[in-house]
Scaffold this motif. Structure first.
Motif, PDB file in Angstrom:
ATOM      1  N   LYS A 120       0.810  -1.210   0.000  1.00  0.00           N
ATOM      2  CA  LYS A 120       0.000   0.000   0.000  1.00  0.00           C
ATOM      3  C   LYS A 120       0.850   1.269   0.000  1.00  0.00           C
ATOM      4  O   LYS A 120       0.307   2.368  -0.053  1.00  0.00           O
ATOM      5  N   GLU A 164      -9.806  10.012  -6.892  1.00  0.00           N
ATOM      6  CA  GLU A 164      -9.523   8.602  -6.635  1.00  0.00           C
ATOM      7  C   GLU A 164      -8.738   8.343  -5.358  1.00  0.00           C
ATOM      8  O   GLU A 164      -8.391   7.204  -5.064  1.00  0.00           O
ATOM      9  N   GLN A 188     -10.574  -3.571   4.430  1.00  0.00           N
ATOM     10  CA  GLN A 188     -10.063  -3.948   3.115  1.00  0.00           C
ATOM     11  C   GLN A 188     -10.929  -5.057   2.545  1.00  0.00           C
ATOM     12  O   GLN A 188     -11.350  -5.967   3.263  1.00  0.00           O
ATOM     13  N   THR A 193      -6.834  -7.820  -4.485  1.00  0.00           N
ATOM     14  CA  THR A 193      -6.606  -6.385  -4.605  1.00  0.00           C
ATOM     15  C   THR A 193      -6.382  -5.687  -3.267  1.00  0.00           C
ATOM     16  O   THR A 193      -5.722  -4.645  -3.221  1.00  0.00           O
ATOM     17  N   THR A 195      -8.379  -3.844  -1.537  1.00  0.00           N
ATOM     18  CA  THR A 195      -8.826  -2.476  -1.763  1.00  0.00           C
ATOM     19  C   THR A 195      -9.271  -1.827  -0.458  1.00  0.00           C
ATOM     20  O   THR A 195     -10.031  -2.405   0.317  1.00  0.00           O
ATOM     21  N   SER A 196      -8.792  -0.615  -0.218  1.00  0.00           N
ATOM     22  CA  SER A 196      -9.155   0.119   0.997  1.00  0.00           C
ATOM     23  C   SER A 196     -10.552   0.706   0.850  1.00  0.00           C
ATOM     24  O   SER A 196     -10.863   1.348  -0.156  1.00  0.00           O
ATOM     25  N   LYS A 225     -11.347  -9.645  -6.296  1.00  0.00           N
ATOM     26  CA  LYS A 225     -10.986  -8.307  -6.767  1.00  0.00           C
ATOM     27  C   LYS A 225     -12.163  -7.356  -6.647  1.00  0.00           C
ATOM     28  O   LYS A 225     -13.309  -7.725  -6.863  1.00  0.00           O
ATOM     29  N   PHE A 227     -12.608  -3.189  -7.833  1.00  0.00           N
ATOM     30  CA  PHE A 227     -11.975  -2.020  -8.430  1.00  0.00           C
ATOM     31  C   PHE A 227     -12.865  -0.785  -8.431  1.00  0.00           C
ATOM     32  O   PHE A 227     -12.368   0.322  -8.617  1.00  0.00           O
ATOM     33  N   GLU A 228     -14.177  -0.958  -8.255  1.00  0.00           N
ATOM     34  CA  GLU A 228     -15.085   0.187  -8.320  1.00  0.00           C
ATOM     35  C   GLU A 228     -16.263  -0.072  -7.400  1.00  0.00           C
ATOM     36  O   GLU A 228     -16.574  -1.217  -7.057  1.00  0.00           O
ATOM     37  N   MET A 269     -14.297   4.308  -1.515  1.00  0.00           N
ATOM     38  CA  MET A 269     -13.341   3.290  -1.914  1.00  0.00           C
ATOM     39  C   MET A 269     -12.141   3.926  -2.608  1.00  0.00           C
ATOM     40  O   MET A 269     -12.295   4.899  -3.352  1.00  0.00           O
ATOM     41  N   GLU A 270     -10.979   3.380  -2.353  1.00  0.00           N
ATOM     42  CA  GLU A 270      -9.760   3.855  -3.006  1.00  0.00           C
ATOM     43  C   GLU A 270      -9.802   3.518  -4.494  1.00  0.00           C
ATOM     44  O   GLU A 270     -10.173   2.422  -4.890  1.00  0.00           O
ATOM     45  N   GLY A 271      -9.427   4.489  -5.318  1.00  0.00           N
ATOM     46  CA  GLY A 271      -9.309   4.229  -6.746  1.00  0.00           C
ATOM     47  C   GLY A 271     -10.496   4.639  -7.577  1.00  0.00           C
ATOM     48  O   GLY A 271     -10.498   4.429  -8.789  1.00  0.00           O
TER      49      GLY A 271
END
Length: 499
Positions: A120, A164, A188, A193, A195-196, A225, A227-228, A269-271
């Motif tokens: 991270k 993002e 997470q 991934t 993801t945070s 995973k 991502f969004e 969410m991160e990203g």
């Protein structure tokens, strides 16, 4: 005898993670170095620096591009080198205390607690003679500037939008809600991934049961995973199939802040610049931020237009097909003669006309979205005009169906939320099929089924038609947006006390 060949099972991402997460940090720094190389591999962006010629050997591990390398040199490497060169009594326990960073240094004894922070953007330090590793947050990577949201534009109102980066997004919320009751919970998701995700809420406003339900569903996500936010929305939704969104997606901080002030939960969410708001109601998707920045009478008119446009976007093609195919007696004689004259020579029935034009418009819509912005809108507009006129001139469709499809398409863009207009796009085709099959009876059956479906939906346990059915005291901001001074009137206070 034929021997069956046994296929070797490929290890999953979860099993690969468990292979290293319980490995303990060794007092021998060379062993920790080997563990790092085995876990992270020989990737070009993984930097593992081993200082074996120092009085106390140590290892520094980080991911290039995610950390501030200059800060590593100034705050970690240089102070440690200077201390070891000038100190006679060099012991491992004092080495980490020489690091000059403003952020907190965390201690870890398992590699499973070290690798994720490193991936991270943190820096890991292993010291010879100590069975504890240290992680230092020195994250640094380029971010996009704060711009105006493109999916939710307003004539009047703030021009800031989420980006993002989670840290900046939380700052945008803090600037609008300067209240100690605003809380953020982090976790997470995604076995690969990692993801945070942040869950924002007002402690004194949010429903604790809803908050617990959101946290439980996020913690129990079993996916590789993410991502969004749309992926989270689909994974934690409690309803079966429904074309209607049960989460409100927005990239405007003012909308998210208003939702928090109302006691709702915001999932960040991160990203991605889009955040999710829950629980939501049916009427929430007709409320725009600009409604509260304009005078209430204009806001009421615009909100009613949105509701009317939603009905048009779903029902207009189906009603046209049903009336022209089965119920011509409902059409005034002069208009019926005009429609019959337009359809003279058209080889297709009304249903095929509408279907062809709807499919063509959907293709043009998608082409306009995917093409470069300078030419995307021009292609969709010019393409619709040229194809519509050419189809009428060629005798493939009647002018009336072009008007119907155009008005339907324009009405579908009125909704402030793109995901909600997508539901109308899907239901429109189903209604067209029913209208072409049994006429107005199909439309009535469809509408009854639609209302039953909407009444059965919930958003984090809250009914989708809340404040509309059952009738509650929240009517000052549903189909109408009453003035802000309305809540200070004696009539409202009396009604509030009785309800």
């Amino acid at each position: 005898m034929k021997m069956k060949r046994r296929l070797k099972r490929r290890p999953t991402a979860g099993s690969e993670a468990k292979a290293y997460e319980n490995i303990e940090v060794s007092q021998v720094v060379q062993e920790n170095l080997e563990h790092l190389k085995n876990i992270l591999g020989e990737s070009m962006d993984v930097k593992i620096l081993f200082f074996s010629d120092r009085p106390i050997p140590f290892v520094v591990c980080f991911i290039e591009g995610l950390v501030n390398k200059q800060q590593i040199d100034l705050s970690i490497l240089q102070p440690i080198h200077d201390w070891q060169d000038g100190e006679e009594d060099v012991i491992p326990e004092k080495l980490i205390s020489q690091i000059e960073v403003s952020s907190a240094v965390s201690k870890h004894q398992l590699f499973g607690h070290i690798i994720t922070p490193v991936l991270k953007g943190q820096v890991a330090v292993f010291v010879d003679g100590a069975n504890t590793a240290y992680t230092i947050p020195l994250e640094f990577f380029p971010t996009r500037g704060i711009d105006e949201p493109e999916s939710q534009t307003t004539v009047r109102g703030p021009r800031e939008g989420f980006i993002e980066t989670l840290q900046i997004n939380t700052t945008l919320l803090r600037r609008r809600i300067s209240n100690p009751q605003l809380r953020f919970k982090s976790l997470q998701v995604g076995n690969i991934t990692k993801t945070s995700v942040l869950v924002a809420y007002m402690k004194n406003k949010a429903d604790q049961q809803v908050l617990n339900e959101v946290m439980n569903r996020l913690h129990n996500l079993d996916t590789e995973k993410v991502f969004e936010g749309g992926m989270i929305e689909e994974l934690i939704d409690e309803n079966g199939y429904t074309p209607f969104p049960t989460f409100q997606s927005t990239e405007r901080p003012d909308i998210a802040a208003a939702a928090l002030a109302e006691g709702k939960i915001v999932i960040m969410m991160e990203g991605t610049p889009f955040v999710l708001v829950t629980p939501v109601t049916f009427i929430s998707f007709f409320q725009a931020a600009e409604d509260y920045y304009s005078h209430y009478d204009l806001s009421i008119l615009v909100r009613l237009i949105r509701l009317l446009s939603f009905g048009i976007s779903i029902a207009l093609p189906g009603v046209f097909i049903a009336v022209t195919s089965f119920h011509q007696e409902l059409i005034p004689p002069n208009l019926l003669i005009s429609l019959a004259a337009q359809r003279e020579g058209v080889p297709f029935p009304a249903f095929m006309e509408a279907l062809i034009m709807e499919v063509i418009f959907e293709i043009l819509r998608e082409a306009g979205i995917r093409m470069p912005r300078p030419i995307g809108s021009a292609v969709s507009i010019v393409g619709a005009i040229v194809i519509g006129e050419s189809a009428v001139a060629a005798g493939l469709v009647s002018p009336a169906i072009v008007i119907v499809v155009s008005l339907t398409a324009i009405s579908s863009f009125v909704s402030p939320y793109y995901a909600f207009s997508g539901a109308a796009r899907l239901l429109r085709f189903l209604l067209m099929v029913l209208a072409a099959s049994v006429g107005m009876y199909g439309i009535i059956i469809f509408m009854l089924a639609l209302f039953i479906h909407l009444c059965s939906l919930t958003s984090m346990g809250r009914p989708y038609f809340t404040s509309m059915a059952p009738f509650t005291d929240e009517q000052d901001d549903t189909m109408l947006r009453l003035p802000f001074w309305w809540k200070n009137t004696k009539f409202y206070k009396k009604w509030k006390s009785q309800s």
